[in-house]
Design an enzyme around this catalytic site. Sequence first.
Site, PDB file in Angstrom:
ATOM      1  N   LYS A 126      80.112-121.477   8.101  1.00 47.97           N
ATOM      2  CA  LYS A 126      80.777-122.245   9.148  1.00 47.97           C
ATOM      3  C   LYS A 126      81.330-123.524   8.536  1.00 47.97           C
ATOM      4  O   LYS A 126      80.599-124.254   7.847  1.00 47.97           O
ATOM      5  CB  LYS A 126      79.742-122.570  10.226  1.00 47.97           C
ATOM      6  CG  LYS A 126      80.257-122.597  11.645  1.00 47.97           C
ATOM      7  CD  LYS A 126      79.050-122.700  12.589  1.00 47.97           C
ATOM      8  CE  LYS A 126      79.462-122.977  14.001  1.00 47.97           C
ATOM      9  NZ  LYS A 126      78.298-123.239  14.853  1.00 47.97           N
TER      10      LYS A 126
HETATM   11  O1  G3P Z   1      77.115-124.227  18.020  1.00 45.21           O
HETATM   12  C1  G3P Z   1      78.278-124.793  18.509  1.00 45.21           C
HETATM   13  C2  G3P Z   1      78.266-125.039  19.999  1.00 45.21           C
HETATM   14  O2  G3P Z   1      77.939-123.869  20.697  1.00 45.21           O
HETATM   15  C3  G3P Z   1      77.491-126.250  20.437  1.00 45.21           C
HETATM   16  O3  G3P Z   1      77.333-126.338  21.816  1.00 45.21           O
HETATM   17  O4  G3P Z   1      76.218-127.315  23.775  1.00 45.21           O
HETATM   18  O5  G3P Z   1      76.146-128.547  21.597  1.00 45.21           O
HETATM   19  O6  G3P Z   1      78.252-128.411  22.915  1.00 45.21           O
HETATM   20  P1  G3P Z   1      76.961-127.728  22.561  1.00 45.21           P
END
Ligand code: G3P
Length: 218
Positions: free
Chosen positions: A83
């Site tokens: 990533k």
């Molecule tokens: O892993 C990337 C993403 O899904 C993060 O989500 O909830 O931290 O905005 P969030």
Amino acid sequence: MKFFVDTAEISEIRELAETGLLDGVTTNPSLIAKSGRKITEVIAEICDVVSGPVSAEVAATEYGQMMKEAEVLSRIAPNVAVKVPLTPDGLRACHSLSQKGVMVNVTLCFSAAQALLAAKAGAAFISPFVGRLDDIGQNGMDLIADITQIYNNYPAIRTEVLVASIRNPIHLIEAAKMGADVATIPPAVIRQLYAHPLTDKGLAAFLADWAKTGQTIA
Ligand code: G3P
């Protein structure tokens, strides 16, 4: 639609893998930090449990160091997707890695223009963050609509739309209606997907009627 889980907690991953519904895993530096464990050990353990893509994020911001980190991460298992952030260096690394046959997930995507760049860089996955756009008063799902429309215009684009930062089942359903390839979902939201009060009510009624019969099946 493929379901990935967005966590670095191995116990959650094992439990979800047993359902047979899990196609992959995504992690990020915050999730690894939350696990309190060493990234290489956590990713190796996840790859033992899940055969689909497991995203492991570089922490470097400069191309050369990103490539070194990518090498360490991609050596862990063949199903590691490296990533990288959606920055000029990240996209340069994406291009180099994809040329070498490494699966790359380009993360922190917040615009259709960025998604187009990631596709040109050969990303296996683009990760638009819908919840974080909602958080700042924009409609995250509009971005998914734009990206799916743009990618569908060009059959040569192989990049899969991986909807990230999902906060609720509505995000998932909207993404599926738009034909997004993958959703990475937090464990709590995966559990919500099963729930419906009429399912609970119907099952309770069936079980009560069944008990009256005095029968057993096995
Ligand atoms: O892993 C990337 C993403 O899904 C993060 O989500 O909830 O931290 O905005 P969030």
